[in-house]
Design an enzyme around this catalytic site. Structure first.
Site, PDB file in Angstrom:
ATOM      1  N   ASN A 109     -23.808 -15.160 -24.474  1.00 59.21           N
ATOM      2  CA  ASN A 109     -24.970 -15.717 -23.783  1.00 59.21           C
ATOM      3  C   ASN A 109     -24.635 -16.326 -22.421  1.00 59.21           C
ATOM      4  OD1 ASN A 109     -23.803 -17.437 -25.969  1.00 59.21           O
ATOM      5  ND2 ASN A 109     -24.893 -19.043 -24.876  1.00 59.21           N
ATOM      6  N   HIS A 168     -38.305 -15.712 -28.820  1.00 63.57           N
ATOM      7  CA  HIS A 168     -38.646 -16.212 -27.477  1.00 63.57           C
ATOM      8  C   HIS A 168     -37.769 -15.647 -26.369  1.00 63.57           C
ATOM      9  CE1 HIS A 168     -35.540 -19.524 -26.855  1.00 63.57           C
ATOM     10  NE2 HIS A 168     -35.396 -19.328 -28.146  1.00 63.57           N
ATOM     11  N   SER A 177     -34.077 -13.674 -32.282  1.00 65.03           N
ATOM     12  CA  SER A 177     -34.987 -14.728 -31.827  1.00 65.03           C
ATOM     13  C   SER A 177     -36.129 -14.124 -31.011  1.00 65.03           C
ATOM     14  CB  SER A 177     -34.189 -15.708 -30.975  1.00 65.03           C
ATOM     15  OG  SER A 177     -35.027 -16.726 -30.510  1.00 65.03           O
ATOM     16  N   CYS A 193     -28.279 -25.137 -24.495  1.00 64.53           N
ATOM     17  CA  CYS A 193     -27.915 -26.265 -25.347  1.00 64.53           C
ATOM     18  C   CYS A 193     -26.796 -27.084 -24.736  1.00 64.53           C
ATOM     19  CB  CYS A 193     -27.453 -25.763 -26.717  1.00 64.53           C
ATOM     20  SG  CYS A 193     -28.566 -24.561 -27.380  1.00 64.53           S
ATOM     21  N   GLY A 214     -33.125 -18.018 -33.924  1.00 66.74           N
ATOM     22  CA  GLY A 214     -31.742 -17.581 -34.040  1.00 66.74           C
ATOM     23  C   GLY A 214     -30.850 -18.645 -34.667  1.00 66.74           C
ATOM     24  N   THR A 215     -31.087 -19.895 -34.306  1.00 67.35           N
ATOM     25  CA  THR A 215     -30.237 -20.981 -34.817  1.00 67.35           C
ATOM     26  C   THR A 215     -30.273 -21.017 -36.345  1.00 67.35           C
ATOM     27  OG1 THR A 215     -30.604 -22.271 -32.821  1.00 67.35           O
ATOM     28  CG2 THR A 215     -29.898 -23.491 -34.776  1.00 67.35           C
TER      29      THR A 215
HETATM   30  C1  PLP Z   1     -26.488 -16.183 -28.497  1.00 68.32           C
HETATM   31  C2  PLP Z   1     -27.528 -17.131 -28.988  1.00 68.32           C
HETATM   32  N1  PLP Z   1     -27.576 -17.435 -30.285  1.00 68.32           N
HETATM   33  C3  PLP Z   1     -28.494 -18.275 -30.800  1.00 68.32           C
HETATM   34  C4  PLP Z   1     -29.432 -18.875 -29.992  1.00 68.32           C
HETATM   35  C5  PLP Z   1     -30.435 -19.788 -30.597  1.00 68.32           C
HETATM   36  O1  PLP Z   1     -31.661 -19.127 -30.787  1.00 68.32           O
HETATM   37  P1  PLP Z   1     -33.008 -19.983 -31.015  1.00 68.32           P
HETATM   38  O2  PLP Z   1     -33.323 -20.616 -29.717  1.00 68.32           O
HETATM   39  O3  PLP Z   1     -34.022 -18.960 -31.432  1.00 68.32           O
HETATM   40  O4  PLP Z   1     -32.722 -20.933 -32.107  1.00 68.32           O
HETATM   41  C6  PLP Z   1     -29.420 -18.598 -28.615  1.00 68.32           C
HETATM   42  C7  PLP Z   1     -30.368 -19.270 -27.705  1.00 68.32           C
HETATM   43  O5  PLP Z   1     -30.035 -19.636 -26.589  1.00 68.32           O
HETATM   44  C8  PLP Z   1     -28.458 -17.700 -28.097  1.00 68.32           C
HETATM   45  O6  PLP Z   1     -28.400 -17.382 -26.802  1.00 68.32           O
END
Ligand code: PLP
Length: 381
Positions: A153, A205, A203, A328, A74-75
């Protein structure tokens, strides 16, 4: 303590891989280990597996295979959309997003600002909700990208994506509307085209797939510039040898998740409600965003008298794994930007924990979790 005795309620941070996905990974690593860009039989195996996975995922999201590009998660997808469309030849372009986004979006927005482009933040209200009017009023003729997450989130509060996408185009037809649906797909029905989403971050995972794998949905109307430069992989849009086994496992996890969606999400919802009711009856707590439409898997609880760090440790000692919020941010020990954006009283801002249910949740977990919380609170008092 064995893993089975430990109650895991941090699915919003990550989930265990589904057995079907793990099996697929192992099978694909043997059958499709070769570089999917090569010209021999084993590369063709790999390439076929890759394209089959793309088709599976595209179909699940009612989109075209050419609209799915695999990423490292996702990042990367958030970074890609937000950063790649800004061009020094158009210095007046701006980005519109909200102040409750995930760090992947917020840090990308800061990067845009540090490169001289304006970034405008729509503000959340006290319920963790960004109203359509608040978001729309930030859009103007120079808005290149507008980005709003599907569901938050930390609180689970679902944002008015469809209402915004409908109105956004009447102000600027060329604005690309991006949505981070990483949490959304865990427990909501996300349809990109029907909701006017033009690019999205997904994402693996979070839904029982492997870590380090994800996808970007991009409507065929847009061609995003490459973010990673090198070879011509991923329809010439993302360079780098493709993680075919990871992607095949992702497609398998998503397929299983969608097949079991009603059953799994129904259970998450039931257990979350049992958990919240039990806590409300026994302790001095507030459920954040309780009156709002929320993702069924997330419960953000404010404990009036207990610091979240202290409670987190006591819960861990009692066999319950949860988090302070975004994975994070949790290591950083600073107040959550989402709770700050909601104007949560500073007296209580460090008294929140996020309990997140997921595909391994079983009947009884909500009640068990509440019992552990009550025990831990007593031990602290
Ligand atoms: C809303 C949201 N966006 C992006 C991410 C990041 O995704 P990834 O861990 O696949 O990079 C997360 C992960 O916690 C998330 O909750």
């Amino acid at each position: 303590m064995k893993n089975q005795d430990y109650l895991y309620l941090d699915h919003a941070a990550s989930t265990p891989m589904r057995k079907s996905a793990l099996d697929k990974y192992i099978e694909a690593e043997s059958f499709g280990f070769a570089n999917s860009s090569g010209g021999h039989k084993l590369s063709r195996n790999s390439k076929n597996l890759l394209e089959d996975s793309r088709e599976i995922i595209a179909e699940l999201f009612d989109s075209a295979p050419s609209e799915i590009i695999f990423t490292s998660g996702g990042t990367e997808a958030d970074n890609w959309t937000i950063k790649s469309l800004f061009d020094s030849k158009q210095p007046n372009n701006n980005l519109v997003t909200s102040n409750i986004e995930h760090e992947a979006v917020l840090a990308s927005a800061e990067w845009i600002s540090s490169n001289g482009f304006q970034t405008k933040y729509a503000k959340s209200d006290e319920n963790g909700f960004v109203t359509k009017d608040e978001f729309i009023k930030q859009i103007d003729d120079e808005t290149k990208v507008a980005s709003l997450m599907w569901g938050n989130n930390e609180t689970g509060v679902i944002q008015p994506i469809k209402d915004i996408s409908k109105e956004l185009k009447s102000i600027n037809t060329s604005t690309l509307f991006h949505s981070d649906v990483v949490q959304g797909i865990i427990s909501d029905n996300v349809d990109f085209h029907r909701n006017g989403i033009e690019s999205a971050a997904i994402s693996a995972h979070k839904i029982g797939g492997p870590k380090g794998v994800g996808a970007m949905f991009v409507n065929n109307k847009f061609k995003l510039p490459s973010f990673l430069h090198g070879g011509k992989q991923e329809l010439e849009r993302r360079a780098g040898t493709v993680d075919v086994p990871g992607i095949a496992a992702f497609a398998t996890a998503l397929q299983e998740q969608q097949t079991r969606f009603d059953e799994e999400v129904g259970l998450m919802n039931d257990e979350r409600l049992i958990f919240e009711d039990k806590l409300k009856n026994a302790l001095s707590v507030e459920i954040i965003g309780e009156s709002m439409k929320r993702l069924p898997h997330i419960s953000n609880v404010q404990f009036r008298d207990i610091n979240s760090e202290v409670l987190l440790i006591q819960l861990d000692l009692n066999g319950l794994g949860v988090s302070r919020g975004s994975a994070c941010a949790s290591g950083a020990q600073k107040p959550s930007h989402v709770l700050q954006a909601m104007n949560i009283d500073s007296k209580f801002i460090n008294n929140h924990l996020r309990f997140s249910f997921g595909w391994t949740t079983q009947a009884g977990d909500g009640s068990k979790a509440a019992d552990i919380v009550m025990k831990a609170v007593k031990e602290i008092e």
